[in-house]
Design a protein around this motif. Structure first.
Motif, PDB file in Angstrom:
ATOM      1  N   GLU A   1       0.812  -1.218   0.000  1.00 36.22           N
ATOM      2  CA  GLU A   1       0.000   0.000   0.000  1.00 36.22           C
ATOM      3  C   GLU A   1       0.845   1.267   0.000  1.00 36.22           C
ATOM      4  O   GLU A   1       0.295   2.367  -0.107  1.00 36.22           O
ATOM      5  CB  GLU A   1      -0.935  -0.007   1.205  1.00 36.22           C
ATOM      6  N   GLY A   2       2.149   1.125   0.183  1.00 36.85           N
ATOM      7  CA  GLY A   2       3.018   2.288   0.248  1.00 36.85           C
ATOM      8  C   GLY A   2       2.816   3.111   1.516  1.00 36.85           C
ATOM      9  O   GLY A   2       3.223   4.258   1.591  1.00 36.85           O
ATOM     10  N   ASP A   3       2.205   2.501   2.517  1.00 34.80           N
ATOM     11  CA  ASP A   3       1.889   3.191   3.779  1.00 34.80           C
ATOM     12  C   ASP A   3       2.850   2.719   4.860  1.00 34.80           C
ATOM     13  O   ASP A   3       2.769   1.590   5.334  1.00 34.80           O
ATOM     14  CB  ASP A   3       0.447   2.887   4.170  1.00 34.80           C
ATOM     15  N   PHE A   4       3.748   3.595   5.259  1.00 34.24           N
ATOM     16  CA  PHE A   4       4.765   3.252   6.251  1.00 34.24           C
ATOM     17  C   PHE A   4       4.360   3.650   7.668  1.00 34.24           C
ATOM     18  O   PHE A   4       5.149   3.517   8.594  1.00 34.24           O
ATOM     19  CB  PHE A   4       6.097   3.907   5.878  1.00 34.24           C
ATOM     20  N   SER A   5       3.135   4.111   7.848  1.00 36.41           N
ATOM     21  CA  SER A   5       2.715   4.596   9.168  1.00 36.41           C
ATOM     22  C   SER A   5       2.710   3.481  10.219  1.00 36.41           C
ATOM     23  O   SER A   5       3.018   3.738  11.383  1.00 36.41           O
ATOM     24  CB  SER A   5       1.342   5.264   9.092  1.00 36.41           C
ATOM     25  N   GLU A   6       2.382   2.268   9.821  1.00 38.62           N
ATOM     26  CA  GLU A   6       2.385   1.168  10.795  1.00 38.62           C
ATOM     27  C   GLU A   6       3.809   0.833  11.226  1.00 38.62           C
ATOM     28  O   GLU A   6       4.055   0.508  12.395  1.00 38.62           O
ATOM     29  CB  GLU A   6       1.684  -0.068  10.226  1.00 38.62           C
ATOM     30  N   ILE A   7       4.745   0.923  10.318  1.00 41.58           N
ATOM     31  CA  ILE A   7       6.153   0.705  10.682  1.00 41.58           C
ATOM     32  C   ILE A   7       6.584   1.783  11.672  1.00 41.58           C
ATOM     33  O   ILE A   7       7.230   1.479  12.678  1.00 41.58           O
ATOM     34  CB  ILE A   7       7.059   0.701   9.433  1.00 41.58           C
ATOM     35  N   ASP A   8       6.227   3.023  11.397  1.00 38.63           N
ATOM     36  CA  ASP A   8       6.582   4.120  12.305  1.00 38.63           C
ATOM     37  C   ASP A   8       5.960   3.931  13.685  1.00 38.63           C
ATOM     38  O   ASP A   8       6.617   4.115  14.704  1.00 38.63           O
ATOM     39  CB  ASP A   8       6.135   5.456  11.726  1.00 38.63           C
ATOM     40  N   ARG A   9       4.684   3.553  13.726  1.00 37.75           N
ATOM     41  CA  ARG A   9       3.973   3.353  14.989  1.00 37.75           C
ATOM     42  C   ARG A   9       4.580   2.180  15.771  1.00 37.75           C
ATOM     43  O   ARG A   9       4.812   2.267  16.970  1.00 37.75           O
ATOM     44  CB  ARG A   9       2.491   3.111  14.698  1.00 37.75           C
ATOM     45  N   LEU A  10       4.860   1.096  15.076  1.00 42.38           N
ATOM     46  CA  LEU A  10       5.444  -0.080  15.719  1.00 42.38           C
ATOM     47  C   LEU A  10       6.843   0.231  16.244  1.00 42.38           C
ATOM     48  O   LEU A  10       7.180  -0.120  17.377  1.00 42.38           O
ATOM     49  CB  LEU A  10       5.477  -1.242  14.731  1.00 42.38           C
TER      50      LEU A  10
END
Length: 72
Positions: free
Chosen positions: A29-38
């Motif tokens: 999805e090109g969404d890195f927000s979960e990586i940042d949050r984790l």
């Protein structure tokens, strides 16, 4: 006892399914927000943070037998 245990036992540990969710979101999805949050959560595994409660839950059914190798 509970306070003593809370000081030495992390609230969150990196589990394979958590990494898998973050990786899939970034790759597909090109969404890195979960990586940042984790990553932010794993920097301080002893504190509670709003929005990260699910990281302390048991894995979902699909993630219970997920195996990730070191080369992943």
């Amino acid at each position: 006892r509970q306070a003593a245990m809370a000081r030495v036992n992390p609230r969150v540990v990196l589990r394979n399914y958590l990494a898998e969710v973050a990786i899939r979101s970034a790759v597909f999805e090109g969404d890195f927000s979960e990586i940042d949050r984790l990553l932010a959560t794993l920097r301080d595994t002893f504190s509670e943070r709003a929005g990260t409660e699910a990281y302390g839950e048991p894995p979902p059914a699909w993630g219970r037998h997920l195996a990730v190798s070191c080369s992943s």
